[in-house]
Design a protein around this motif. Structure first.
Motif, PDB file in Angstrom:
ATOM      1  N   LEU A 659      55.258  49.986  16.652  1.00 18.46           N
ATOM      2  CA  LEU A 659      54.431  50.231  15.402  1.00 18.46           C
ATOM      3  C   LEU A 659      54.477  49.253  14.471  1.00 18.46           C
ATOM      4  O   LEU A 659      55.454  48.704  13.848  1.00 18.46           O
ATOM      5  CB  LEU A 659      54.571  51.642  14.781  1.00 18.46           C
ATOM      6  N   VAL A 660      53.250  48.573  13.995  1.00 24.82           N
ATOM      7  CA  VAL A 660      53.272  47.661  13.023  1.00 24.82           C
ATOM      8  C   VAL A 660      52.607  48.230  11.794  1.00 24.82           C
ATOM      9  O   VAL A 660      51.337  48.607  11.825  1.00 24.82           O
ATOM     10  CB  VAL A 660      52.216  46.415  13.347  1.00 24.82           C
ATOM     11  N   ASP A 661      53.343  48.331  10.706  1.00 27.60           N
ATOM     12  CA  ASP A 661      53.024  48.936   9.510  1.00 27.60           C
ATOM     13  C   ASP A 661      52.596  47.802   8.222  1.00 27.60           C
ATOM     14  O   ASP A 661      51.901  48.068   7.432  1.00 27.60           O
ATOM     15  CB  ASP A 661      53.799  49.987   8.808  1.00 27.60           C
ATOM     16  N   GLY A 662      53.322  46.923   8.663  1.00 27.97           N
ATOM     17  CA  GLY A 662      53.110  45.471   7.565  1.00 27.97           C
ATOM     18  C   GLY A 662      51.926  44.820   7.887  1.00 27.97           C
ATOM     19  O   GLY A 662      50.935  45.186   8.588  1.00 27.97           O
ATOM     20  N   ASP A 663      51.845  43.419   7.701  1.00 22.94           N
ATOM     21  CA  ASP A 663      50.965  42.554   7.699  1.00 22.94           C
ATOM     22  C   ASP A 663      50.828  42.165   9.103  1.00 22.94           C
ATOM     23  O   ASP A 663      51.736  41.713   9.778  1.00 22.94           O
ATOM     24  CB  ASP A 663      51.243  41.203   6.894  1.00 22.94           C
ATOM     25  N   PRO A 664      49.563  42.636   9.848  1.00 24.87           N
ATOM     26  CA  PRO A 664      49.384  42.331  11.350  1.00 24.87           C
ATOM     27  C   PRO A 664      49.661  40.662  11.767  1.00 24.87           C
ATOM     28  O   PRO A 664      50.193  40.432  12.720  1.00 24.87           O
ATOM     29  CB  PRO A 664      48.301  42.792  11.822  1.00 24.87           C
ATOM     30  N   ALA A 665      48.921  39.878  10.917  1.00 24.86           N
ATOM     31  CA  ALA A 665      49.303  38.490  11.098  1.00 24.86           C
ATOM     32  C   ALA A 665      50.567  37.966  11.035  1.00 24.86           C
ATOM     33  O   ALA A 665      50.888  37.208  11.927  1.00 24.86           O
ATOM     34  CB  ALA A 665      48.535  37.695   9.934  1.00 24.86           C
ATOM     35  N   ALA A 666      51.364  38.706  10.346  1.00 23.69           N
ATOM     36  CA  ALA A 666      53.268  38.079  10.472  1.00 23.69           C
ATOM     37  C   ALA A 666      53.939  38.796  11.563  1.00 23.69           C
ATOM     38  O   ALA A 666      54.995  38.390  12.039  1.00 23.69           O
ATOM     39  CB  ALA A 666      53.767  38.460   9.080  1.00 23.69           C
ATOM     40  N   ALA A 667      53.246  39.740  12.203  1.00 24.49           N
ATOM     41  CA  ALA A 667      54.071  40.347  13.527  1.00 24.49           C
ATOM     42  C   ALA A 667      53.303  40.271  14.977  1.00 24.49           C
ATOM     43  O   ALA A 667      53.895  39.833  15.944  1.00 24.49           O
ATOM     44  CB  ALA A 667      54.099  41.868  13.285  1.00 24.49           C
ATOM     45  N   LEU A 668      51.775  40.126  15.046  1.00 21.12           N
ATOM     46  CA  LEU A 668      51.433  39.950  16.118  1.00 21.12           C
ATOM     47  C   LEU A 668      51.799  38.803  16.648  1.00 21.12           C
ATOM     48  O   LEU A 668      51.436  37.687  16.221  1.00 21.12           O
ATOM     49  CB  LEU A 668      49.781  40.140  16.184  1.00 21.12           C
ATOM     50  N   GLY A 669      51.880  38.611  18.333  1.00 21.23           N
ATOM     51  CA  GLY A 669      52.117  37.514  18.712  1.00 21.23           C
ATOM     52  C   GLY A 669      53.459  37.173  18.853  1.00 21.23           C
ATOM     53  O   GLY A 669      54.171  36.511  19.820  1.00 21.23           O
ATOM     54  N   ARG A 670      54.379  37.859  18.124  1.00 17.78           N
ATOM     55  CA  ARG A 670      55.587  37.357  18.281  1.00 17.78           C
ATOM     56  C   ARG A 670      56.370  38.462  19.339  1.00 17.78           C
ATOM     57  O   ARG A 670      55.929  39.304  19.856  1.00 17.78           O
ATOM     58  CB  ARG A 670      56.545  37.944  16.941  1.00 17.78           C
ATOM     59  N   GLU A 671      57.776  38.033  19.660  1.00 14.56           N
ATOM     60  CA  GLU A 671      58.468  39.043  20.508  1.00 14.56           C
ATOM     61  C   GLU A 671      59.650  39.744  20.064  1.00 14.56           C
ATOM     62  O   GLU A 671      60.456  39.081  19.147  1.00 14.56           O
ATOM     63  CB  GLU A 671      59.023  37.837  21.620  1.00 14.56           C
ATOM     64  N   LEU A 672      60.169  40.925  20.732  1.00 19.83           N
ATOM     65  CA  LEU A 672      61.157  41.481  20.603  1.00 19.83           C
ATOM     66  C   LEU A 672      62.243  41.054  21.418  1.00 19.83           C
ATOM     67  O   LEU A 672      62.035  41.066  22.738  1.00 19.83           O
ATOM     68  CB  LEU A 672      60.979  43.088  20.368  1.00 19.83           C
ATOM     69  N   GLU A 673      63.531  40.790  21.221  1.00 18.24           N
ATOM     70  CA  GLU A 673      64.512  40.354  22.116  1.00 18.24           C
ATOM     71  C   GLU A 673      65.435  41.602  22.365  1.00 18.24           C
ATOM     72  O   GLU A 673      66.196  42.038  21.337  1.00 18.24           O
ATOM     73  CB  GLU A 673      65.087  39.200  21.597  1.00 18.24           C
ATOM     74  N   LEU A 674      65.525  42.145  23.425  1.00 20.11           N
ATOM     75  CA  LEU A 674      66.423  43.220  24.059  1.00 20.11           C
ATOM     76  C   LEU A 674      67.471  42.505  24.887  1.00 20.11           C
ATOM     77  O   LEU A 674      67.353  41.667  25.453  1.00 20.11           O
ATOM     78  CB  LEU A 674      65.494  43.966  24.789  1.00 20.11           C
ATOM     79  N   THR A 675      68.572  43.472  25.150  1.00 21.54           N
ATOM     80  CA  THR A 675      69.559  43.293  25.929  1.00 21.54           C
ATOM     81  C   THR A 675      69.860  44.551  26.704  1.00 21.54           C
ATOM     82  O   THR A 675      70.232  45.614  25.909  1.00 21.54           O
ATOM     83  CB  THR A 675      70.788  42.584  25.347  1.00 21.54           C
ATOM     84  N   LEU A 676      69.653  44.571  28.022  1.00 25.27           N
ATOM     85  CA  LEU A 676      69.953  46.101  28.632  1.00 25.27           C
ATOM     86  C   LEU A 676      71.078  45.533  29.609  1.00 25.27           C
ATOM     87  O   LEU A 676      70.984  45.092  30.744  1.00 25.27           O
ATOM     88  CB  LEU A 676      68.542  46.439  29.323  1.00 25.27           C
ATOM     89  N   ASP A 677      72.253  46.257  28.988  1.00 26.62           N
ATOM     90  CA  ASP A 677      73.344  46.098  30.056  1.00 26.62           C
ATOM     91  C   ASP A 677      73.565  44.502  30.484  1.00 26.62           C
ATOM     92  O   ASP A 677      74.014  43.986  31.527  1.00 26.62           O
ATOM     93  CB  ASP A 677      73.575  46.859  31.406  1.00 26.62           C
ATOM     94  N   GLY A 678      73.495  43.819  29.431  1.00 26.22           N
ATOM     95  CA  GLY A 678      73.649  42.213  29.576  1.00 26.22           C
ATOM     96  C   GLY A 678      72.574  41.679  30.122  1.00 26.22           C
ATOM     97  O   GLY A 678      72.534  40.252  30.069  1.00 26.22           O
ATOM     98  N   ARG A 679      71.499  42.116  30.261  1.00 28.52           N
ATOM     99  CA  ARG A 679      70.434  41.375  31.060  1.00 28.52           C
ATOM    100  C   ARG A 679      69.320  41.335  29.687  1.00 28.52           C
ATOM    101  O   ARG A 679      69.027  42.065  29.263  1.00 28.52           O
ATOM    102  CB  ARG A 679      69.777  42.075  32.012  1.00 28.52           C
ATOM    103  N   PRO A 680      68.998  39.971  29.485  1.00 27.73           N
ATOM    104  CA  PRO A 680      68.000  39.811  28.246  1.00 27.73           C
ATOM    105  C   PRO A 680      66.504  40.191  28.696  1.00 27.73           C
ATOM    106  O   PRO A 680      66.498  40.148  30.002  1.00 27.73           O
ATOM    107  CB  PRO A 680      67.827  38.383  28.029  1.00 27.73           C
ATOM    108  N   GLN A 681      65.747  40.645  27.733  1.00 22.53           N
ATOM    109  CA  GLN A 681      64.348  41.291  28.117  1.00 22.53           C
ATOM    110  C   GLN A 681      63.731  40.818  26.753  1.00 22.53           C
ATOM    111  O   GLN A 681      64.102  40.838  25.543  1.00 22.53           O
ATOM    112  CB  GLN A 681      64.222  42.815  28.094  1.00 22.53           C
ATOM    113  N   ARG A 682      62.443  40.467  27.294  1.00 18.19           N
ATOM    114  CA  ARG A 682      61.545  39.888  25.886  1.00 18.19           C
ATOM    115  C   ARG A 682      60.238  41.030  26.164  1.00 18.19           C
ATOM    116  O   ARG A 682      59.690  40.978  27.104  1.00 18.19           O
ATOM    117  CB  ARG A 682      60.908  38.546  26.066  1.00 18.19           C
ATOM    118  N   VAL A 683      59.855  41.436  24.779  1.00 20.03           N
ATOM    119  CA  VAL A 683      58.736  42.280  24.951  1.00 20.03           C
ATOM    120  C   VAL A 683      57.996  41.676  23.727  1.00 20.03           C
ATOM    121  O   VAL A 683      58.142  41.923  22.566  1.00 20.03           O
ATOM    122  CB  VAL A 683      59.241  43.850  24.337  1.00 20.03           C
ATOM    123  N   PRO A 684      56.716  41.394  24.260  1.00 20.58           N
ATOM    124  CA  PRO A 684      55.728  40.829  23.202  1.00 20.58           C
ATOM    125  C   PRO A 684      54.908  41.881  22.480  1.00 20.58           C
ATOM    126  O   PRO A 684      54.753  43.005  22.813  1.00 20.58           O
ATOM    127  CB  PRO A 684      54.655  39.958  24.025  1.00 20.58           C
TER     128      PRO A 684
END
Length: 893
Positions: A659-684
């Protein structure tokens, strides 16, 4: 010389004239300021119609009258001397004749009255409820009778009154009908009453200053006007009038002595109530056998020792328990109790007692008085005992017959039956026997409409304080159990109620009057103290809503000795102790109630909660609400940056909600970096509200890590078992809210049985925080009810509730709109009582004013967890106001 003599004579005459004028002025001043004149200045001069056993006034009826208000006095027969403790019973015979002078309705209403007088001065009672100027005239206090008239009275009918009172020479009567024209009240509410009439008018309509009342309250009180009726005919021929002076003074109820002598028996109590500051001295003495000296005993069979007598003494004030002690009555102990300012009650109860007497003396002095030389005990002090009439029913005795009026609405159709069972002295709860109270509803032709019965089971707790005295034999008295109360809705067409019992029972019947708009209020001085944790019992109450009915066959019941008086002391009791008795915290076998001992209250067994969906169309929102970490209804957890542990018990993956509650221009297009049991994942981050499916991880514990998150972005995972390595887990449940405004919101509720049930509405405010008013209507105001059956209470068909502007902060997460500050206003229970018939009922909710609110609706049921998972909550309760079964006697049976 002659001139000087003439001048001296004129001067002497002038002095004598001045002296005479002074004497005349003084004499006139004394007459004008006499006790009688001062007494008359504070009284109203009232003209009443005179009636007796054979004649009385008649009043014209238009046919649309629904209720009459009668005010009556008795003029006692010559030779009756004033006695403060004497009461006078009398009956009013009412008869309605149609235009052809045929009787179409008649009733007899019984009541009792007394005389209120105080302050004897120079041969006059300066304070008197009502009085006449003829020497020897004795007038009783006024009594107000509310008479509900039958429907469909023909125009031109007449109602007449005669008197049934052996102790009176005649009676005095004034009759009023409820005003149907509100234009006068509206005009007065708009312009305000004239200043010279304001105090007198408002004094009869309210106890608050006129300027303090809101416009709504002004209208409400002014609409409750009563128009006085004029008798039909010619004065001196068809009716007679008498003039009396009326003040409305009410003397305090006469203090009745406790049962002679003042003796304690096992598991019985007395209560001494006094107002401080003062000193209360109490002496407790028992006739005990000599106790054996301790020492060696002869060999032989061991006899069980008798339990030692004991007396519990508990001191209670307006704040709660002050002190508690155990006294040995065999020692003849005497002790002093200092009472600070305010009300106090000393509860005294015995255990395993021989004959034990309690004496008390009270000094209404300052605390220092007991230190003065020559200090002695004050005046003897007794419990302040009140009494109320009851009917004693038993096999082979007469039944109680109550004359009723065919009800026009729910309020006038409600009756309350109170039953108490006799308990022999020195007995246990097992000594009580159940009683089956049978009642029959009779129509105007004497034919039964419907019959029913109510099995009154013995109470596990004995009433320690209250006892019954036979009105015909004052020596016959016995204790009674706590009152059992049932409410019954009278069937249509009922004109009489007949009650009988297969075992001895003490019974009273009460009717509800909706015309009383003032809240029940303790009578002075019991309204002066602010109570915290305590309450009054058996005190006089102003503005009653439940009125006791006098049986139609009262004279016959009196002849058979079935009219009794219920006695009980006025006292303070603790709140939250069962029926209010301090002693209820202990069982009669001496053991403590486990729940009370543990400091917790027993709760009913819970069952699943089932959502209710309105059948009308309304804007709806699905949101997340913060809940307990171990809640079975939790569905989501907030994932903050950092490491966390996730426990899975299935092979499915997880869903990420961004959920984006702040300025959409500052958040949209960026990625979240996750690690699941040592395996990296990227969620745009592709939108302000997005979901992403994570790969399956299998069962067991998994190590997760979330990298930095842009400002104004929140991340949730649909696995509530996520536990961060640092901080506290934040878990959420899913709820559905409906927007409630001035449009009607309709619900269907299927009531499966006769038990009491509830619909619950949990209200939220978001964005706008102003007060509002909620109205709830059941079955369009005319629900189908069970009649002629005893129920615990009667459900109001229409209720209104003022919703506050603010409540407690609620953490809600909106999926489909911007986040907003929300507050929960609490749970609004909508009861469907046992008086409602089983089947489908329609519930309508609407906001009368104020901004819209969000509500979620649920009931207790047996639905599947998927249906019930949104229905767990922790909240404050917002009640819809007092129900129709409001008790007036401050807990009195």
């Amino acid at each position: 010389m002659l001139r000087d003599l003439l001048a001296a004579s004129i001067f002497a005459a002038t002095l004598w004239s001045i002296w005479q004028l002074g004497e005349l002025r003084r004499s006139l001043s004394q007459v004008a300021n006499s006790p009688l004149q001062r007494k008359m200045q504070t009284a109203d001069r009232v003209v009443n119609y005179r009636f007796d056993g054979s004649s009385g006034p008649s009043f014209h009826l238009d046919g649309d009258e629904t209720e009459l208000r009668l005010i009556t006095h008795l003029v006692l027969a010559p030779g009756h001397a004033y006695a403060s403790d004497r009461t006078y019973d009398y009956g009013l015979r009412l008869r309605i004749e149609d235009p052809n002078r045929q009787t179409i309705w008649n009733r007899v209403v019984y009541t009792s009255t007394r005389q209120s007088k105080d302050e004897w001065l120079d041969g006059y009672w300066m304070r008197e409820n009502a009085f006449g100027l003829e020497p020897g005239t004795e007038v009783t206090d006024d009594r107000v009778h509310l008479i509900s008239l039958p429907r469909n009275i023909p125009y031109g009918s007449r109602i007449s009154f005669t008197l049934e009172a052996p102790a009176a020479s005649h009676g005095l009567l004034r009759a009023y009908e409820r005003s149907h024209d509100t234009s006068l009240g509206l005009a007065m509410a708009y312009f305000g009453p004239a200043r010279e009439d304001e105090e007198r008018l408002v004094g009869r309509l309210t106890y608050l200053p006129w300027d303090v009342l809101t416009e709504e309250k002004k209208l409400e009180r002014l609409r409750l006007r009563w128009n006085r009726l004029s008798a039909v005919g010619e004065l001196g021929v068809d009716y007679e009038v008498d003039t009396i002076f009326y003040t409305g003074f009410r003397a305090p109820p006469a203090e009745l002595p406790p049962p002679p002598p003042t003796t304690l028996v096992d598991d019985r109590a007395t209560a001494l109530t006094a107002w401080g500051p003062g000193l209360l001295t109490v002496s407790i003495h028992a006739e005990c056998r000599e106790r054996s000296e301790p020492g060696p005993r002869e060999p032989g069979p061991t006899e069980p020792e008798d339990p030692l007598p004991a007396v519990d003494v508990v001191h209670i004030d307006a704040m709660g328990v002050v002190d508690a002690d155990v006294v040995d009555p065999c020692e003849g102990e005497e002790f002093d109790v200092w009472l600070p300012a305010g009300p106090h009650t000393l509860h005294i109860r015995g255990h395993d007692l021989p004959p034990t007497t309690v004496e008390a003396w009270y000094d209404d002095f300052r605390e220092e008085a007991q230190l003065l030389p020559g200090f002695e005990l004050g005046r003897p002090f007794r419990p302040t005992v009140t009494r109320s009439p009851r009917v004693r029913l038993f096999p082979g005795g007469l039944h109680a017959d109550y004359a009723l009026v065919e009800p026009d609405d729910l309020e006038s159709a409600m009756l309350q039956i109170r039953v108490q069972l006799p308990v022999p002295p020195r007995s246990t709860p097992d000594a009580q026997r159940p009683a089956t109270v049978r009642f029959s509803f009779i129509d105007r032709h004497g034919r039964p409409i419907e019959d029913g019965e109510w099995v009154v089971e013995p109470d596990a707790h004995l009433e320690e304080y209250e006892w019954v005295v036979d009105a015909a034999d004052a020596d016959r008295e016995y204790w009674v159990s706590p009152a059992k109360i049932a409410r019954i809705i009278v069937p249509e067409g009922t004109h009489h109620l007949r009650i009988e019992s297969d075992a001895e029972a003490i019974v009273s019947v009460h009717t509800y009057w909706s015309g009383m708009t003032e809240a029940p209020t303790p009578h002075p001085p019991y309204d002066e103290a602010m109570l915290v944790g305590t309450r009054w019992r058996r005190i006089p109450i102003d503005y009653l809503r439940w009125f006791r009915l006098q049986p139609h066959n009262t004279p016959d019941l009196q002849d058979q000795g079935q009219v009794v008086d219920l006695h009980g002391p006025i006292r303070l009791e603790l709140l939250g102790e069962g029926d209010g008795d301090y002693w209820m915290r202990r069982r009669h076998d001496g053991s403590e109630d486990e729940d009370l001992a543990a400091g917790r209250a027993s709760e009913p067994t819970s069952s699943p909660w089932v959502s209710i969906v309105p059948y009308t169309r309304h804007e709806r929102r699905t949101v997340l609400e913060r809940t307990e970490i171990d809640s079975p209804w939790a569905r989501y957890a907030r994932w903050r940056p950092g490491r966390a542990t996730l426990a899975l018990d299935d092979d499915w993956g997880a869903t990420l909600v961004v959920l984006v509650d702040g300025d959409p221009a500052a958040a949209l297009g960026r990625e979240l970096e996750l690690t699941l049991d040592g395996r990296p994942q990227r969620v745009p981050i592709v939108s302000t509200r997005s979901t992403s499916r994570l790969p399956a991880m299998g069962r067991g514990l998994h190590q997760l890590e979330l990298g930095a998150v842009p400002d104004g972005v929140r991340v949730y995972i649909d696995r509530p078992t996520l536990r961060p390595d640092r901080g506290v887990a934040e878990v959420y449940r899913v709820i559905t809210l409906y927007r409630l405004d001035r449009r009607l919101m309709g619900l269907w509720f299927e009531k499966s049985g006769n038990a009491r049930d509830y619909v619950n509405a949990l209200a939220y405010r978001c964005d706008r925080f102003d007060e509002g008013r909620l109205s709830v209507v059941l079955d369009e105001g005319v629900p189908l009810r069970r009649r002629a059956v005893p129920v615990d209470r009667v459900t109001a068909a229409t209720r209104k509730r003022q919703l506050p502007a603010h409540g407690e902060r609620a953490e809600l997460v909106f999926f489909d709109r911007a986040q907003a500050r929300c507050e929960t206003l609490g749970r609004i229970p909508i009861p469907l009582g046992s008086d409602l018939s089983p089947g489908r009922h329609r519930i309508a909710l609407r906001l009368d004013d104020g901004p819209a609110v969000w509500v979620r609706l649920f009931r207790r049921g047996t639905g599947a967890p998927e249906e019930a998972r949104t229905m767990e909550w922790t909240e404050r309760v917002l009640d819809l106001g007092p129900a129709l079964d409001l008790t007036d006697e401050a807990g009195a049976p």
